[in-house]
Design a protein around this motif. Sequence first.
Motif, PDB file in Angstrom:
ATOM      1  N   ALA A  36       0.778  -1.149  -0.057  1.00  0.00           N
ATOM      2  CA  ALA A  36      -0.059   0.041   0.119  1.00  0.00           C
ATOM      3  C   ALA A  36       0.818   1.106  -0.029  1.00  0.00           C
ATOM      4  CB  ALA A  36      -0.945  -0.119   1.225  1.00  0.00           C
ATOM      5  N   ALA A  37       2.050   1.027   0.487  1.00  0.00           N
ATOM      6  CA  ALA A  37       2.911   2.301   0.803  1.00  0.00           C
ATOM      7  C   ALA A  37       3.482   2.755  -0.493  1.00  0.00           C
ATOM      8  CB  ALA A  37       4.197   2.054   1.688  1.00  0.00           C
ATOM      9  N   ILE A  38       3.861   1.573  -1.440  1.00  0.00           N
ATOM     10  CA  ILE A  38       4.195   2.064  -2.777  1.00  0.00           C
ATOM     11  C   ILE A  38       3.243   2.548  -3.533  1.00  0.00           C
ATOM     12  CG2 ILE A  38       5.111   1.083  -4.866  1.00  0.00           C
ATOM     13  CD1 ILE A  38       6.627  -0.960  -2.930  1.00  0.00           C
ATOM     14  N   SER A  39       1.948   1.947  -3.594  1.00  0.00           N
ATOM     15  CA  SER A  39       0.836   2.342  -4.522  1.00  0.00           C
ATOM     16  C   SER A  39       0.678   3.854  -4.251  1.00  0.00           C
ATOM     17  CB  SER A  39      -0.251   1.517  -4.448  1.00  0.00           C
ATOM     18  OG  SER A  39      -0.756   1.382  -3.171  1.00  0.00           O
ATOM     19  N   HIS A  40       0.406   4.193  -2.916  1.00  0.00           N
ATOM     20  CA  HIS A  40      -0.058   5.265  -2.367  1.00  0.00           C
ATOM     21  C   HIS A  40       1.220   6.543  -2.730  1.00  0.00           C
ATOM     22  CE1 HIS A  40      -3.278   3.461  -0.651  1.00  0.00           C
ATOM     23  NE2 HIS A  40      -3.956   4.769  -0.365  1.00  0.00           N
ATOM     24  N   GLY A  41       2.239   6.053  -2.496  1.00  0.00           N
ATOM     25  CA  GLY A  41       3.558   6.852  -3.066  1.00  0.00           C
ATOM     26  C   GLY A  41       3.592   7.176  -4.534  1.00  0.00           C
ATOM     27  N   ILE A  42       3.079   6.494  -5.160  1.00  0.00           N
ATOM     28  CA  ILE A  42       3.197   6.541  -6.646  1.00  0.00           C
ATOM     29  C   ILE A  42       1.966   7.685  -7.000  1.00  0.00           C
ATOM     30  CG2 ILE A  42       2.520   5.460  -8.908  1.00  0.00           C
ATOM     31  CD1 ILE A  42       4.053   3.078  -7.843  1.00  0.00           C
TER      32      ILE A  42
END
Length: 106
Positions: A1-7
Amino acid sequence: AAISHGITTPIDVVKTRMQSDSSLSSLSPQNAALQICQRDGPSALAAGLGPTVLGYGVEGALKFGVYETLKPVLLALLAPTAGDPTQPYLVAAVCAGALASIVLCP
Protein backbone atom coordinates in the motif's frame (compact mmCIF):
# COMPACT_ATOMS: atom_id res chain seq x y z
CA ALA A 1 0.00 0.00 0.00
CA ALA A 2 2.86 2.38 0.76
CA ILE A 3 4.23 2.02 -2.76
CA SER A 4 0.89 2.43 -4.53
CA HIS A 5 -0.02 5.48 -2.42
CA GLY A 6 3.45 6.91 -2.91
CA ILE A 7 3.13 6.58 -6.67
CA THR A 8 -0.17 8.47 -6.65
CA THR A 9 1.10 11.32 -4.45
CA PRO A 10 1.63 13.69 -7.42
CA ILE A 11 -1.98 13.13 -8.49
CA ASP A 12 -3.16 13.96 -4.99
CA VAL A 13 -0.99 17.09 -4.92
CA VAL A 14 -2.49 18.31 -8.22
CA LYS A 15 -6.04 17.55 -7.04
CA THR A 16 -5.53 19.35 -3.74
CA ARG A 17 -3.92 22.36 -5.37
CA MET A 18 -6.73 22.56 -7.92
CA GLN A 19 -9.25 22.60 -5.07
CA SER A 20 -7.41 25.19 -2.97
CA ASP A 21 -5.87 27.50 -5.60
CA SER A 22 -8.40 29.45 -7.66
CA SER A 23 -5.84 30.05 -10.43
CA LEU A 24 -5.64 26.28 -11.02
CA SER A 25 -9.29 25.36 -10.54
CA SER A 26 -10.30 25.99 -14.15
CA LEU A 27 -7.35 24.09 -15.67
CA SER A 28 -7.22 20.44 -16.67
CA PRO A 29 -5.22 18.22 -14.30
CA GLN A 30 -2.40 18.02 -16.84
CA ASN A 31 -2.21 21.79 -17.26
CA ALA A 32 -2.48 22.30 -13.51
CA ALA A 33 0.46 19.91 -13.01
CA LEU A 34 2.50 21.84 -15.57
CA GLN A 35 1.62 25.13 -13.88
CA ILE A 36 2.64 23.74 -10.46
CA CYS A 37 5.95 22.54 -11.90
CA GLN A 38 6.61 25.91 -13.51
CA ARG A 39 5.78 27.87 -10.35
CA ASP A 40 7.19 25.63 -7.62
CA GLY A 41 9.44 23.19 -9.46
CA PRO A 42 8.87 19.49 -10.15
CA SER A 43 9.66 18.56 -6.54
CA ALA A 44 6.39 20.23 -5.52
CA LEU A 45 4.56 17.21 -6.94
CA ALA A 46 6.25 15.05 -4.30
CA ALA A 47 5.03 17.16 -1.37
CA GLY A 48 3.87 14.80 1.35
CA LEU A 49 5.52 11.74 -0.17
CA GLY A 50 7.49 10.86 2.97
CA PRO A 51 4.57 10.95 5.40
CA THR A 52 2.36 9.12 2.92
CA VAL A 53 4.80 6.24 2.44
CA LEU A 54 5.57 6.06 6.15
CA GLY A 55 1.91 6.16 7.17
CA TYR A 56 0.79 3.47 4.76
CA GLY A 57 3.86 1.37 5.53
CA VAL A 58 2.95 1.36 9.22
CA GLU A 59 -0.71 0.77 8.36
CA GLY A 60 0.13 -2.22 6.18
CA ALA A 61 2.53 -3.73 8.71
CA LEU A 62 -0.01 -3.31 11.48
CA LYS A 63 -2.84 -4.74 9.40
CA PHE A 64 -0.99 -7.89 8.40
CA GLY A 65 0.59 -8.31 11.82
CA VAL A 66 -2.75 -8.11 13.61
CA TYR A 67 -4.40 -10.35 11.02
CA GLU A 68 -1.77 -13.06 11.35
CA THR A 69 -1.92 -12.83 15.15
CA LEU A 70 -5.73 -13.00 15.30
CA LYS A 71 -6.19 -15.87 12.84
CA PRO A 72 -5.19 -18.71 15.20
CA VAL A 73 -6.88 -17.09 18.20
CA LEU A 74 -10.20 -16.61 16.41
CA LEU A 75 -9.93 -19.99 14.73
CA ALA A 76 -9.73 -21.60 18.17
CA LEU A 77 -12.61 -19.49 19.52
CA LEU A 78 -15.05 -19.49 16.61
CA ALA A 79 -14.49 -22.74 14.81
CA PRO A 80 -13.15 -25.38 17.22
CA THR A 81 -15.13 -28.20 15.62
CA ALA A 82 -15.89 -26.80 12.18
CA GLY A 83 -13.40 -27.47 9.43
CA ASP A 84 -14.12 -24.24 7.53
CA PRO A 85 -11.91 -21.34 8.67
CA THR A 86 -13.69 -18.74 6.53
CA GLN A 87 -15.63 -17.01 9.31
CA PRO A 88 -12.73 -16.69 11.79
CA TYR A 89 -10.42 -15.46 9.02
CA LEU A 90 -13.01 -12.93 7.91
CA VAL A 91 -13.45 -11.62 11.45
CA ALA A 92 -9.65 -11.40 11.83
CA ALA A 93 -9.42 -9.44 8.58
CA VAL A 94 -12.17 -7.01 9.58
CA CYS A 95 -10.60 -6.41 13.01
CA ALA A 96 -7.13 -5.93 11.56
CA GLY A 97 -8.34 -3.58 8.85
CA ALA A 98 -10.40 -1.53 11.29
CA LEU A 99 -7.54 -1.17 13.75
CA ALA A 100 -5.04 -0.24 11.03
CA SER A 101 -7.44 2.35 9.58
CA ILE A 102 -8.01 3.92 12.98
CA VAL A 103 -4.27 4.18 13.56
CA LEU A 104 -3.70 5.66 10.07
CA CYS A 105 -6.53 8.20 10.25
CA PRO A 106 -7.60 8.72 13.84
